[in-house]
Write a protein that holds these residues in place. Sequence first.
Motif, PDB file in Angstrom:
ATOM      1  N   PHE A  37      -0.979 -14.143  -0.766  1.00 50.44           N
ATOM      2  CA  PHE A  37      -0.660 -12.721  -0.777  1.00 50.44           C
ATOM      3  C   PHE A  37       0.570 -12.495   0.092  1.00 50.44           C
ATOM      4  O   PHE A  37       0.942 -13.350   0.897  1.00 50.44           O
ATOM      5  N   GLN A  39       2.842  -9.170   2.236  1.00 49.53           N
ATOM      6  CA  GLN A  39       2.902  -7.765   2.632  1.00 49.53           C
ATOM      7  C   GLN A  39       4.203  -7.519   3.378  1.00 49.53           C
ATOM      8  O   GLN A  39       4.511  -8.204   4.343  1.00 49.53           O
ATOM      9  N   LYS A  43       4.229  -1.360   2.787  1.00 53.74           N
ATOM     10  CA  LYS A  43       3.688  -1.628   1.454  1.00 53.74           C
ATOM     11  C   LYS A  43       2.298  -2.236   1.555  1.00 53.74           C
ATOM     12  O   LYS A  43       1.902  -2.779   2.579  1.00 53.74           O
ATOM     13  N   GLU A  44       1.571  -2.127   0.455  1.00 52.67           N
ATOM     14  CA  GLU A  44       0.261  -2.726   0.380  1.00 52.67           C
ATOM     15  C   GLU A  44       0.383  -4.252   0.263  1.00 52.67           C
ATOM     16  O   GLU A  44       1.377  -4.755  -0.258  1.00 52.67           O
ATOM     17  N   ARG A  45      -0.662  -4.926   0.755  1.00 49.84           N
ATOM     18  CA  ARG A  45      -0.695  -6.369   0.569  1.00 49.84           C
ATOM     19  C   ARG A  45      -0.943  -6.656  -0.903  1.00 49.84           C
ATOM     20  O   ARG A  45      -1.901  -6.136  -1.495  1.00 49.84           O
ATOM     21  N   GLU A  46      -0.119  -7.501  -1.491  1.00 52.63           N
ATOM     22  CA  GLU A  46      -0.206  -7.776  -2.917  1.00 52.63           C
ATOM     23  C   GLU A  46      -0.385  -9.273  -3.164  1.00 52.63           C
ATOM     24  O   GLU A  46       0.059 -10.108  -2.380  1.00 52.63           O
ATOM     25  N   SER A  60       1.599 -13.432 -10.102  1.00 55.48           N
ATOM     26  CA  SER A  60       2.031 -12.065 -10.368  1.00 55.48           C
ATOM     27  C   SER A  60       3.316 -12.117 -11.193  1.00 55.48           C
ATOM     28  O   SER A  60       4.063 -13.108 -11.150  1.00 55.48           O
ATOM     29  N   SER A  62       6.001 -10.629 -10.757  1.00 48.33           N
ATOM     30  CA  SER A  62       7.213 -10.593  -9.941  1.00 48.33           C
ATOM     31  C   SER A  62       7.675 -11.976  -9.482  1.00 48.33           C
ATOM     32  O   SER A  62       8.835 -12.142  -9.101  1.00 48.33           O
ATOM     33  N   THR A 108      -7.726 -11.075  -7.827  1.00 46.68           N
ATOM     34  CA  THR A 108      -6.392 -10.782  -7.308  1.00 46.68           C
ATOM     35  C   THR A 108      -6.407  -9.638  -6.299  1.00 46.68           C
ATOM     36  O   THR A 108      -5.371  -9.319  -5.731  1.00 46.68           O
ATOM     37  N   ALA A 109      -7.552  -9.054  -6.068  1.00 43.92           N
ATOM     38  CA  ALA A 109      -7.665  -7.955  -5.108  1.00 43.92           C
ATOM     39  C   ALA A 109      -7.937  -8.511  -3.717  1.00 43.92           C
ATOM     40  O   ALA A 109      -8.835  -9.348  -3.538  1.00 43.92           O
ATOM     41  N   ARG A 110      -7.210  -8.036  -2.738  1.00 49.98           N
ATOM     42  CA  ARG A 110      -7.356  -8.558  -1.383  1.00 49.98           C
ATOM     43  C   ARG A 110      -8.758  -8.378  -0.843  1.00 49.98           C
ATOM     44  O   ARG A 110      -9.254  -9.208  -0.087  1.00 49.98           O
TER      45      ARG A 110
END
Length: 126
Positions: A37, A39, A43-46, A60, A62, A108-110
């Motif tokens: 992940f 961050q 911004k949110e941790r992605e 992801s 990106s 994929t969700a933290r």
Amino acid sequence: QVHLVESGGGSVQSGGSLRLSCVASGYTGRRNCMGWFRQSPGKEREVVGTIDSDGHLRYSDSVKGRFTIDRDTAKNTVYLQMNSLKPEDTAMYYCATTPLLPYIPCPTARGQYDYWGQGTQVTVSS
């Protein structure tokens, strides 16, 4: 208790490469997910990508085509190879782990990851 330690961060110019490592100690479970992940400030941790104990990968959009995740089970280490880095990749990078559930890909969700490392900073200058 699982302990994760990331390393390999640093400062590079746009277009450069870095290879991050995440070493796990303690019992991570025979079947597990390892996630990378990131961050950046404000911004949110992605999620960057995930790899499970069977070697299945997810990325992801990106970073797809630029970043690669692999793991060395014998060393309890997961790697994040980052190529063609861009300034927008600048962030603190974290690894995390959670059990791999049957028939379900790595989350994929933290919030679904149980253990986290302290992070390693990546800075990409233009």
